[in-house]
Enzyme design. Structure first.
Site, PDB file in Angstrom:
ATOM      1  N   TYR A  72       0.856  -1.185   0.000  1.00 28.17           N
ATOM      2  CA  TYR A  72       0.000   0.000   0.000  1.00 28.17           C
ATOM      3  C   TYR A  72       0.891   1.234   0.000  1.00 28.17           C
ATOM      4  O   TYR A  72       1.473   1.618   1.006  1.00 28.17           O
ATOM      5  CB  TYR A  72      -0.908   0.029   1.229  1.00 28.17           C
ATOM      6  CG  TYR A  72      -1.828  -1.155   1.381  1.00 28.17           C
ATOM      7  CD1 TYR A  72      -2.084  -2.034   0.330  1.00 28.17           C
ATOM      8  CD2 TYR A  72      -2.450  -1.421   2.610  1.00 28.17           C
ATOM      9  CE1 TYR A  72      -2.923  -3.120   0.489  1.00 28.17           C
ATOM     10  CE2 TYR A  72      -3.300  -2.501   2.768  1.00 28.17           C
ATOM     11  CZ  TYR A  72      -3.524  -3.351   1.705  1.00 28.17           C
ATOM     12  OH  TYR A  72      -4.353  -4.423   1.871  1.00 28.17           O
ATOM     13  N   PHE A 230     -12.708  -6.078   1.971  1.00 32.50           N
ATOM     14  CA  PHE A 230     -13.875  -5.635   1.207  1.00 32.50           C
ATOM     15  C   PHE A 230     -15.157  -5.834   2.028  1.00 32.50           C
ATOM     16  O   PHE A 230     -16.148  -6.358   1.510  1.00 32.50           O
ATOM     17  CB  PHE A 230     -13.991  -6.390  -0.115  1.00 32.50           C
ATOM     18  CG  PHE A 230     -13.299  -5.733  -1.283  1.00 32.50           C
ATOM     19  CD1 PHE A 230     -12.395  -4.698  -1.091  1.00 32.50           C
ATOM     20  CD2 PHE A 230     -13.542  -6.149  -2.584  1.00 32.50           C
ATOM     21  CE1 PHE A 230     -11.742  -4.114  -2.157  1.00 32.50           C
ATOM     22  CE2 PHE A 230     -12.899  -5.569  -3.669  1.00 32.50           C
ATOM     23  CZ  PHE A 230     -11.999  -4.551  -3.446  1.00 32.50           C
ATOM     24  N   PRO A 231     -15.188  -5.446   3.298  1.00 32.63           N
ATOM     25  CA  PRO A 231     -16.412  -5.633   4.083  1.00 32.63           C
ATOM     26  C   PRO A 231     -17.585  -4.823   3.553  1.00 32.63           C
ATOM     27  O   PRO A 231     -18.736  -5.137   3.846  1.00 32.63           O
ATOM     28  CB  PRO A 231     -16.010  -5.159   5.481  1.00 32.63           C
ATOM     29  CG  PRO A 231     -14.902  -4.187   5.247  1.00 32.63           C
ATOM     30  CD  PRO A 231     -14.140  -4.738   4.071  1.00 32.63           C
ATOM     31  N   LEU A 232     -17.293  -3.798   2.749  1.00 30.23           N
ATOM     32  CA  LEU A 232     -18.336  -2.980   2.121  1.00 30.23           C
ATOM     33  C   LEU A 232     -18.316  -3.152   0.604  1.00 30.23           C
ATOM     34  O   LEU A 232     -18.753  -2.276  -0.136  1.00 30.23           O
ATOM     35  CB  LEU A 232     -18.141  -1.507   2.482  1.00 30.23           C
ATOM     36  CG  LEU A 232     -18.095  -1.186   3.979  1.00 30.23           C
ATOM     37  CD1 LEU A 232     -17.835   0.302   4.201  1.00 30.23           C
ATOM     38  CD2 LEU A 232     -19.379  -1.616   4.669  1.00 30.23           C
ATOM     39  N   GLY A 233     -17.823  -4.308   0.139  1.00 27.23           N
ATOM     40  CA  GLY A 233     -17.633  -4.472  -1.293  1.00 27.23           C
ATOM     41  C   GLY A 233     -16.537  -3.535  -1.759  1.00 27.23           C
ATOM     42  O   GLY A 233     -15.636  -3.188  -0.997  1.00 27.23           O
ATOM     43  N   GLY A 235     -17.174  -0.546  -2.390  1.00 26.34           N
ATOM     44  CA  GLY A 235     -17.902   0.705  -2.239  1.00 26.34           C
ATOM     45  C   GLY A 235     -19.245   0.664  -2.948  1.00 26.34           C
ATOM     46  O   GLY A 235     -20.203   1.331  -2.532  1.00 26.34           O
TER      47      GLY A 235
END
Length: 323
Positions: A72, A230-233, A235
């Site tokens: 990152y 990706f807990p929220l995809g 976005g």
């Protein structure tokens, strides 16, 4: 913001912490990936705002688990965590990862027709170098949780994890984890645990993408943390106007809070690492730990999610990624 019906499910009473190895962490953590430049490349546009967000999360909102990686930035993400929070609070656990290559700001492209550049490098000498760099970038003598970012199919797993286990014996790594692109399989976990103790597994998992359901249960049974990325995809899962957002509004919460609350309810070993660059969204995300819905309401959400198809980044099918 919080809906608490009288008939709220007992499953909503999930413990707020999980013991990661020998360290208790709040399950609502923070994923720092987006505190970088565009394409997760280079420094953030506003470093002071990024540092302020990290301080708000840790010092004010009770976040005790932060997820980052050497890729990152590369490196800039670890460095800004150090600049914002060092010397670190005693209860803060920072997880970083190594073993994935980068080629530039466009290599993790998202969208139809894109093929993200997901290429692993698990040679022992490279992993040792990357651990040493992460130690320097984070400003620590020991990394609390170090995860193999992706298993390299071209290098024996025993060599990859053996390098990390040797660094653990040297006191440079406290706990070892596995990260998957997009997920870790039960067979990979079995092979890994035959080599060294695994404290955490990190896989793509959210309210609408449940392919890792079996791994959630397996890791819980074995006392291993399951870190949901990706807990929220990407976005798009929580975008305004969709059926999920409409249901969330009826329940008096945001769509992001609905997704995060579902994960907290799903299993006590799930650690959440939602990422954001917005202080407002950070506070909303943390407040998801207070969301409680009835079983009937959760069933309604499940029916909605059956109709949702998430985008998932998949490894390249080039020769270097073929076992």
């Amino acid at each position: 913001m919080t809906t608490t019906p009288a008939t709220a499910s007992s499953r909503d009473l999930a413990p707020p912490t999980w013991t990661l190895g020998d360290r208790a962490v709040n399950r609502m953590g923070y994923g720092a990936m987006h505190l970088t430049g565009p394409g997760v490349w280079g420094p953030p546009k506003d470093p002071e705002a990024a540092k302020a967000l990290l301080r708000r999360a840790v010092h004010d909102l009770g976040v005790t688990f932060i997820d980052t990686a050497d890729s990152y930035g590369p490196a800039f993400n670890e460095q800004i965590i150090r600049d914002a929070l060092h010397p670190y609070p005693d209860d803060l656990v920072i997880s970083t990862k190594g073993g994935m290559l980068r080629s530039g700001p466009d290599d993790w492209g998202h969208g139809p027709g894109t093929q993200p550049y997901i290429v692993s490098l698990g040679r022992p000498a490279y992993l040792r170098q990357q651990v040493e760099l992460s130690l320097r970038n984070l400003g620590v003598d020991c990394i609390e949780l170090y995860q193999l970012h992706r298993i390299d199919p071209m290098v024996p797993l025993a060599d990859q994890l053996g390098a990390l286990a040797a660094l653990q014996q040297e006191g440079k790594i406290r706990h070892i984890g596995l990260s998957g692109q997009p997920g870790i399989t039960p067979e990979q976990l079995d092979a890994a645990t035959a080599i060294t103790k695994i404290a955490a597994v990190e896989s793509l998992y959210n309210i609408a993408d449940r392919e890792s359901d079996p791994m959630v249960d397996i890791t819980r049974e074995r006392g291993i943390a399951f870190i949901s990325w990706f807990p929220l995809g990407h976005g798009d899962l929580v975008a305004p106007g969709g059926e999920l957002a409409q249901a969330a509004a009826r329940f008096g919460v945001t769509s992001a809070q609905l997704c995060l609350a579902w994960l907290l309810r799903r299993s006590p070993n799930i650690l959440l690492i939602p990422g954001t660059t917005s202080l407002g969204h950070l506070e909303e995300n943390v407040a998801a730990r207070d969301v409680k819905l009835s079983d009937t309401q959760w069933n309604e959400v499940d029916e909605i999610c059956k109709k949702i198809t998430n985008w998932r980044p998949m490894p390249s099918d080039s020769g270097e990624d073929v076992p």
